[in-house]
Design an enzyme around this catalytic site. Structure first.
Site, PDB file in Angstrom:
ATOM      1  N   CYS A  45       0.823  -1.207   0.000  1.00 41.51           N
ATOM      2  CA  CYS A  45       0.000   0.000   0.000  1.00 41.51           C
ATOM      3  C   CYS A  45       0.859   1.260   0.000  1.00 41.51           C
ATOM      4  O   CYS A  45       1.716   1.423   0.872  1.00 41.51           O
ATOM      5  CB  CYS A  45      -0.912  -0.012   1.233  1.00 41.51           C
ATOM      6  SG  CYS A  45      -1.794   1.538   1.510  1.00 41.51           S
ATOM      7  N   TRP A  78      -7.429  -6.907   5.834  1.00 41.82           N
ATOM      8  CA  TRP A  78      -6.004  -7.221   5.903  1.00 41.82           C
ATOM      9  C   TRP A  78      -5.748  -8.280   6.969  1.00 41.82           C
ATOM     10  O   TRP A  78      -6.106  -8.098   8.130  1.00 41.82           O
ATOM     11  CB  TRP A  78      -5.193  -5.981   6.244  1.00 41.82           C
ATOM     12  CG  TRP A  78      -5.298  -4.853   5.264  1.00 41.82           C
ATOM     13  CD1 TRP A  78      -6.132  -3.767   5.343  1.00 41.82           C
ATOM     14  CD2 TRP A  78      -4.543  -4.688   4.060  1.00 41.82           C
ATOM     15  NE1 TRP A  78      -5.930  -2.938   4.268  1.00 41.82           N
ATOM     16  CE2 TRP A  78      -4.962  -3.476   3.461  1.00 41.82           C
ATOM     17  CE3 TRP A  78      -3.536  -5.440   3.440  1.00 41.82           C
ATOM     18  CZ2 TRP A  78      -4.417  -2.996   2.271  1.00 41.82           C
ATOM     19  CZ3 TRP A  78      -2.995  -4.968   2.251  1.00 41.82           C
ATOM     20  CH2 TRP A  78      -3.431  -3.755   1.678  1.00 41.82           C
ATOM     21  N   ARG A 106     -14.190   0.458   4.549  1.00 40.45           N
ATOM     22  CA  ARG A 106     -13.029  -0.377   4.258  1.00 40.45           C
ATOM     23  C   ARG A 106     -12.030  -0.250   5.398  1.00 40.45           C
ATOM     24  O   ARG A 106     -11.866   0.816   5.975  1.00 40.45           O
ATOM     25  CB  ARG A 106     -12.363   0.049   2.941  1.00 40.45           C
ATOM     26  CG  ARG A 106     -13.104  -0.363   1.701  1.00 40.45           C
ATOM     27  CD  ARG A 106     -12.272  -0.108   0.444  1.00 40.45           C
ATOM     28  NE  ARG A 106     -11.987   1.295   0.229  1.00 40.45           N
ATOM     29  CZ  ARG A 106     -10.782   1.852   0.309  1.00 40.45           C
ATOM     30  NH1 ARG A 106      -9.727   1.105   0.628  1.00 40.45           N
ATOM     31  NH2 ARG A 106     -10.614   3.140   0.098  1.00 40.45           N
ATOM     32  N   TYR A 107     -11.358  -1.347   5.710  1.00 33.65           N
ATOM     33  CA  TYR A 107     -10.332  -1.356   6.749  1.00 33.65           C
ATOM     34  C   TYR A 107      -9.010  -0.986   6.085  1.00 33.65           C
ATOM     35  O   TYR A 107      -8.509  -1.745   5.247  1.00 33.65           O
ATOM     36  CB  TYR A 107     -10.241  -2.738   7.401  1.00 33.65           C
ATOM     37  CG  TYR A 107     -11.587  -3.312   7.781  1.00 33.65           C
ATOM     38  CD1 TYR A 107     -12.302  -2.800   8.856  1.00 33.65           C
ATOM     39  CD2 TYR A 107     -12.159  -4.355   7.041  1.00 33.65           C
ATOM     40  CE1 TYR A 107     -13.544  -3.315   9.211  1.00 33.65           C
ATOM     41  CE2 TYR A 107     -13.393  -4.876   7.383  1.00 33.65           C
ATOM     42  CZ  TYR A 107     -14.080  -4.359   8.463  1.00 33.65           C
ATOM     43  OH  TYR A 107     -15.311  -4.863   8.796  1.00 33.65           O
ATOM     44  N   THR A 108      -8.470   0.174   6.432  1.00 29.15           N
ATOM     45  CA  THR A 108      -7.321   0.675   5.701  1.00 29.15           C
ATOM     46  C   THR A 108      -6.058   0.695   6.560  1.00 29.15           C
ATOM     47  O   THR A 108      -6.108   0.778   7.782  1.00 29.15           O
ATOM     48  CB  THR A 108      -7.588   2.105   5.190  1.00 29.15           C
ATOM     49  OG1 THR A 108      -7.804   2.985   6.309  1.00 29.15           O
ATOM     50  CG2 THR A 108      -8.813   2.138   4.273  1.00 29.15           C
ATOM     51  N   VAL A 109      -4.930   0.597   5.868  1.00 26.20           N
ATOM     52  CA  VAL A 109      -3.616   0.814   6.461  1.00 26.20           C
ATOM     53  C   VAL A 109      -3.057   2.090   5.837  1.00 26.20           C
ATOM     54  O   VAL A 109      -3.416   2.428   4.709  1.00 26.20           O
ATOM     55  CB  VAL A 109      -2.666  -0.380   6.200  1.00 26.20           C
ATOM     56  CG1 VAL A 109      -3.069  -1.582   7.021  1.00 26.20           C
ATOM     57  CG2 VAL A 109      -2.619  -0.745   4.711  1.00 26.20           C
ATOM     58  N   TYR A 172      -5.953   6.508  -8.611  1.00 26.32           N
ATOM     59  CA  TYR A 172      -7.117   5.730  -8.172  1.00 26.32           C
ATOM     60  C   TYR A 172      -8.397   6.248  -8.830  1.00 26.32           C
ATOM     61  O   TYR A 172      -9.280   5.460  -9.187  1.00 26.32           O
ATOM     62  CB  TYR A 172      -7.248   5.784  -6.648  1.00 26.32           C
ATOM     63  CG  TYR A 172      -6.229   4.943  -5.922  1.00 26.32           C
ATOM     64  CD1 TYR A 172      -6.520   3.637  -5.533  1.00 26.32           C
ATOM     65  CD2 TYR A 172      -4.973   5.451  -5.622  1.00 26.32           C
ATOM     66  CE1 TYR A 172      -5.582   2.858  -4.872  1.00 26.32           C
ATOM     67  CE2 TYR A 172      -4.022   4.683  -4.966  1.00 26.32           C
ATOM     68  CZ  TYR A 172      -4.337   3.391  -4.592  1.00 26.32           C
ATOM     69  OH  TYR A 172      -3.401   2.624  -3.944  1.00 26.32           O
TER      70      TYR A 172
END
Length: 297
Positions: A45, A78, A106-109, A172
């Site tokens: 990412c 993730w 969304r589960y983001t890093v 994106y």
């Protein structure tokens, strides 16, 4: 990959806002302290790689722990191979729901866990690196670069904004567009931004002169992925990074610095985008190439 509410009716991609935006700062709920925080990041990412680069450049490896997630994301988000040594969680989503049981995005890093508070302090990726550069200054290694010098902060912030809208997030917006109009608008902006940066870097070593800054970290992570992923996968195919002499030379110079090189994993990058983003690559096939020599002088 499910984008949910991030696609507008006209086909434009609008990135979800960051859910956890508390500041790590003196006098606040999350004060800066060695050993208190765990960073969750992915080599795949670009937003997360920024924090990994800055952590290494500033010598904060013993001050802030890190958990690297698997590059392939599934419906649970993730995964942390072998489980997270700090919380015992198997998926980053568990930490999101431990902090906000009603979270539905969304589960983001990157994301930062506060061990003392037992919750996520932040997933505000633009602020995380600035926090490492400012709030954690007392623990910077001797000789560490000043990536966010006070005298340049206005200029850095202004250029960061241009790079974000035109390039970091611009690729994106091109890749996830679901209408021709949305794609055309985004891809033109991507290459206008690259053209501007090519001209800027034709007369200087770094974006703000001779010294590395926050802006260089933000630009590098997009350039590192451009020819391998964004050119084909996101249809940013007007030109390649290697078609820009100044930008390509600049990207290789940064890659030669250990903090940049050691956090750049092209295999994980390609597998993440091409396998995970089945909305635009339904077969999940990872393409061969491109063959680029990032070590060339």
């Amino acid at each position: 990959m499910k984008l949910g509410n991030e696609i507008e009716g006209d086909g434009r991609f609008v990135r979800q806002p960051n859910r956890f935006t508390a500041r790590i700062e003196e006098g606040g709920e999350h004060p800066p302290e060695p050993g208190r925080y765990q960073l969750y990041a992915s080599y795949a990412c670009p937003w997360a790689q920024r924090s990994l680069i800055v952590r290494e450049l500033l010598g904060l490896q013993e001050v802030i722990g890190v958990t690297i997630v698997d590059p392939i994301r599934d419906e649970k988000g993730w995964r942390m191979p072998g489980g997270d040594p700090v919380t015992g969680a198997e998926y980053l989503s568990e930490l999101y729901h431990a902090t906000d049981p009603d979270f539905r995005g969304r589960y983001t890093v990157p994301a930062v866990w506060d061990r003392t508070a037992g919750r996520l302090a932040t997933n505000d990726y633009p602020q995380i690196t600035l926090t490492l550069e400012t709030a954690f200054a007392p623990w910077h290694a001797e000789g560490a670069p000043d990536l966010y010098p006070a005298a340049l902060r206005g200029e850095i912030d202004a250029l960061n904004d241009v790079i974000y809208h035109g390039l970091n997030n611009g690729v994106y917006k091109a890749g996830f567009a679901t209408s021709q109009e949305a794609y055309d608008e985004a891809v033109v902006k991507v290459f206008e931004t690259l053209d501007m940066l090519e001209e800027r870097l034709s007369t200087r070593a770094c974006l703000h002169g001779d010294a590395l800054t926050e802006s260089d970290v933000r630009l590098y992570t997009t350039l590192a992925r451009f020819d391998a992923v964004y050119h084909s996968h996101f249809k940013c195919s007007i030109r390649r990074l290697v078609d820009y002499p100044a930008l390509w030379s600049y990207a290789r110079r940064l890659h030669a610095i250990p903090a940049f090189r050691d956090t750049t994993d092209f295999d994980q990058i390609k597998r993440h985008y091409f396998v995970t983003q089945t909305n635009i690559n339904p077969t999940g096939i990872v393409p061969a190439g491109p063959e680029l020599d990032w070590t060339a002088p």
